[in-house]
Design a protein around this motif. Structure first.
Motif, PDB file in Angstrom:
ATOM      1  N   ILE A  26       0.850  -1.188   0.000  1.00 24.43           N
ATOM      2  CA  ILE A  26       0.000   0.000   0.000  1.00 24.43           C
ATOM      3  C   ILE A  26       0.887   1.240   0.000  1.00 24.43           C
ATOM      4  O   ILE A  26       1.833   1.335   0.781  1.00 24.43           O
ATOM      5  N   HIS A  27       0.616   2.161  -0.887  1.00 20.74           N
ATOM      6  CA  HIS A  27       1.292   3.466  -0.881  1.00 20.74           C
ATOM      7  C   HIS A  27       0.336   4.489  -0.282  1.00 20.74           C
ATOM      8  O   HIS A  27      -0.752   4.707  -0.836  1.00 20.74           O
ATOM      9  N   VAL A  28       0.744   5.119   0.811  1.00 22.57           N
ATOM     10  CA  VAL A  28      -0.122   6.126   1.409  1.00 22.57           C
ATOM     11  C   VAL A  28       0.200   7.527   0.897  1.00 22.57           C
ATOM     12  O   VAL A  28      -0.525   8.474   1.186  1.00 22.57           O
ATOM     13  N   GLU A  29       1.301   7.647   0.152  1.00 26.75           N
ATOM     14  CA  GLU A  29       1.642   8.903  -0.513  1.00 26.75           C
ATOM     15  C   GLU A  29       2.160   8.586  -1.905  1.00 26.75           C
ATOM     16  O   GLU A  29       2.643   7.477  -2.163  1.00 26.75           O
ATOM     17  N   LEU A  30       2.069   9.542  -2.775  1.00 25.42           N
ATOM     18  CA  LEU A  30       2.388   9.332  -4.174  1.00 25.42           C
ATOM     19  C   LEU A  30       3.872   9.015  -4.353  1.00 25.42           C
ATOM     20  O   LEU A  30       4.725   9.775  -3.901  1.00 25.42           O
ATOM     21  N   PRO A  31       4.228   7.896  -5.006  1.00 30.31           N
ATOM     22  CA  PRO A  31       5.634   7.659  -5.338  1.00 30.31           C
ATOM     23  C   PRO A  31       6.136   8.728  -6.309  1.00 30.31           C
ATOM     24  O   PRO A  31       5.350   9.401  -6.984  1.00 30.31           O
ATOM     25  N   GLY A  32       7.449   8.874  -6.386  1.00 28.96           N
ATOM     26  CA  GLY A  32       8.018   9.924  -7.225  1.00 28.96           C
ATOM     27  C   GLY A  32       8.021   9.616  -8.696  1.00 28.96           C
ATOM     28  O   GLY A  32       8.189  10.522  -9.523  1.00 28.96           O
ATOM     29  N   SER A  33       7.840   8.348  -9.064  1.00 28.98           N
ATOM     30  CA  SER A  33       7.873   7.970 -10.479  1.00 28.98           C
ATOM     31  C   SER A  33       7.210   6.620 -10.662  1.00 28.98           C
ATOM     32  O   SER A  33       7.025   5.851  -9.704  1.00 28.98           O
ATOM     33  N   LEU A  34       6.880   6.301 -11.905  1.00 25.23           N
ATOM     34  CA  LEU A  34       6.325   4.986 -12.207  1.00 25.23           C
ATOM     35  C   LEU A  34       7.366   3.897 -11.989  1.00 25.23           C
ATOM     36  O   LEU A  34       7.019   2.761 -11.654  1.00 25.23           O
ATOM     37  N   GLU A  35       8.651   4.230 -12.192  1.00 22.82           N
ATOM     38  CA  GLU A  35       9.707   3.253 -11.929  1.00 22.82           C
ATOM     39  C   GLU A  35       9.708   2.865 -10.447  1.00 22.82           C
ATOM     40  O   GLU A  35       9.766   1.682 -10.101  1.00 22.82           O
ATOM     41  N   ALA A  36       9.680   3.878  -9.566  1.00 27.23           N
ATOM     42  CA  ALA A  36       9.672   3.600  -8.129  1.00 27.23           C
ATOM     43  C   ALA A  36       8.417   2.814  -7.738  1.00 27.23           C
ATOM     44  O   ALA A  36       8.490   1.859  -6.958  1.00 27.23           O
ATOM     45  N   TYR A  37       7.271   3.204  -8.292  1.00 30.47           N
ATOM     46  CA  TYR A  37       6.014   2.519  -8.002  1.00 30.47           C
ATOM     47  C   TYR A  37       6.097   1.047  -8.399  1.00 30.47           C
ATOM     48  O   TYR A  37       5.760   0.151  -7.612  1.00 30.47           O
ATOM     49  N   TYR A  38       6.586   0.777  -9.617  1.00 29.32           N
ATOM     50  CA  TYR A  38       6.647  -0.605 -10.099  1.00 29.32           C
ATOM     51  C   TYR A  38       7.619  -1.435  -9.260  1.00 29.32           C
ATOM     52  O   TYR A  38       7.344  -2.581  -8.922  1.00 29.32           O
ATOM     53  N   GLN A  39       8.770  -0.854  -8.917  1.00 28.48           N
ATOM     54  CA  GLN A  39       9.722  -1.576  -8.082  1.00 28.48           C
ATOM     55  C   GLN A  39       9.094  -1.954  -6.740  1.00 28.48           C
ATOM     56  O   GLN A  39       9.293  -3.066  -6.240  1.00 28.48           O
TER      57      GLN A  39
END
Length: 485
Positions: free
Chosen positions: A301-314
């Protein structure tokens, strides 16, 4: 060379997974190679097999201690002599490892970029010969290299000191923009790029819109509850944008916590409890998770927006490594964008870069031995602080003007530097800042999209948008999945 027979002989596998043989062939032939494979697809084997085959030691640069530990254990299980050199080793263990390396009794050396800079490992490895250099989790060169882990910028200088062996860069994901930065930052020469796709069909992606901090906390509680209670029957990770949020949520909802401001012993205890203890929720910054090989994480679960789609996917990639269905939830509040905009800065002025260079020139004249000088001696004679001075040196190292010399020392390579060089370095930091702004906009577009979320990721990473045989589990495609089903 029959790679398949070598695979069976050294690792006991009868066949390669998709992309592995092509990567191994390129590496054996001595070509720089970038391997892009999703989590669990077998990236590590690409350097492990070729490291056995090629002459010389294989140097593996890993971002995290836990990652190096797991990989070393896997190599030793296959009777490959391996040592780990990092801050967890005692002086006695380090000396024993050095003796083994000098005697030619080691095939794989695993370490961190910081360790390469602060010690004389390079000199030791030069004596025995390095046949292959590996940068694991290579997206860190782009994601962390200019911010949290600037020692990544010195890896080209390390490679040069080792005699320019072929270099292998491994990562689970990289967009075209990130791939270009990996090529440039590591100075790869016409690398072979092996890409096998990004789909993780067992992951259910969803975005929940939040309208206030109270709303977000309520939705987080709801997402974590199982039959109305927070007691866990399966592990989960909750990623937070700041250490403050980690502390607040772990206190409010109960669970483990992990971030860089905790003492090392506390972090290690939290990680051990998550990995080996009863199922728990880990509240963490992105400092947690890279290299964590826990197969049964059912929620990220991400409670705040990741900085990039790369970070999100990782980060979502840590869920469902056992292939079972798992849920990945982003709690999206547009107010979070301001926090990410703050992190997206980071331009370095040319005047500071010039000042750092002048400091090193002066320091070499006053304290230098063989054109090198310790950072501790430079700080008192510079108007820049220690951190700013080191950051500027790392930028200059990326252009071959200075170089890390080990044990906290820096080598002056070019005494005369034109201001135009500093201007170009300033421009490069400005461009990276702008790239982070673009990455943030792409992340916002993903959160606000009304189409298939996996399709957005495929398009971003330049993967063929072929429809998967498995029905998509994202929220827009209408799949209703029970976690762990």
């Amino acid at each position: 060379m029959n790679l398949s027979s070598q695979l069976q002989r050294h690792f006991g596998f009868t066949e390669f997974r998709p992309g592995q043989k092509e990567a191994c062939q390129a590496i054996v032939e001595g070509r720089d190679t970038v391997v892009l494979m999703p989590t669990g697809a077998g990236k590590s084997l690409c350097y492990q097999l070729t490291g056995v085959i090629r002459d010389g030691v294989t140097l593996v640069v890993s971002p995290l201690i836990s990652l190096a530990k797991d990989q070393a254990e896997a190599l030793r299980e296959h009777n490959q002599p391996t040592v780990v050199l990092n801050s967890t080793r005692t002086a006695k263990q380090i000396e024993k490892a050095r003796q083994r390396i000098s005697a030619g009794g080691v095939k794989f050396v695993l370490t961190t970029p910081e360790r390469l800079q602060k010690t004389d490992i390079c000199e030791l490895l030069c004596e025995v010969g390095v046949g292959l250099m590996v940068v694991d989790e290579a997206h860190c060169v782009s994601q962390w290299g200019h911010d949290f882990r600037p020692d990544y910028l010195c890896l080209p200088a390390v490679r040069q000191r080792l005699g320019n062996p072929p270099l292998v860069a491994l990562t689970a994901t990289a967009s075209t923009r990130t791939l270009d930065e990996i090529r440039m930052s590591l100075r790869l020469s016409q690398p072979e790029v092996i890409r096998t796709g990004i789909d993780r069909p067992n992951l259910a992606l969803e975005v929940r819109r939040c309208y206030s901090a109270e709303d977000k906390l309520a939705q987080l509680r709801q997402a974590l509850e199982v039959e109305g209670v927070l007691e866990r029957t399966e592990p989960a990770i909750v990623y937070c944008g700041t250490t403050k949020t980690v502390d607040q949520l772990s206190h409010a909802l109960g669970g483990l916590r992990y971030h860089g401001r905790m003492r090392k012993a506390e972090r290690e205890a939290a990680q051990e409890a998550f990995m080996d203890g009863p199922p728990a929720v880990m509240y963490a910054t992105n400092a947690f998770g890279l290299g964590i090989d826990k197969c049964d994480i059912r929620q990220v679960i991400h409670v705040e927006l990741p900085g990039s789609l790369e970070a999100y996917y990782q980060e979502i990639g840590r869920a469902g490594r056992d292939g079972k269905r798992s849920r990945c939830t982003l709690l999206y509040d547009p107010n979070d964008i301001d926090l990410r905009k703050m992190f997206a800065g980071g331009m370095v002025e040319a005047s500071k870069i010039m000042t750092a260079h002048h400091t090193l020139v002066r320091g070499v004249e006053e304290f230098g031995e063989a054109e090198t000088v310790a950072l501790s001696k430079l700080t008192p004679i510079s108007p820049l602080g220690r951190g700013a001075l080191k950051s500027c040196f790392q930028l200059l190292s990326s252009r071959g003007i200075v170089a890390p010399a080990g044990r906290g020392r820096w080598r002056l390579i070019d005494r005369d530097m034109d201001h135009a060089v500093a201007d170009r370095l300033e421009e490069s930091t400005r461009v990276r800042s702008e790239d982070r702004q673009v990455a943030l906009r792409e992340m916002v577009e993903f959160a606000e999209a009304s189409c298939c979320r996996w399709e957005i990721l495929r398009e971003h990473f330049g993967v063929n948008a072929a429809v998967s045989d498995v029905h998509c589990l994202c929220d827009h495609c209408g799949a209703q999945v029970a976690v762990g089903a």
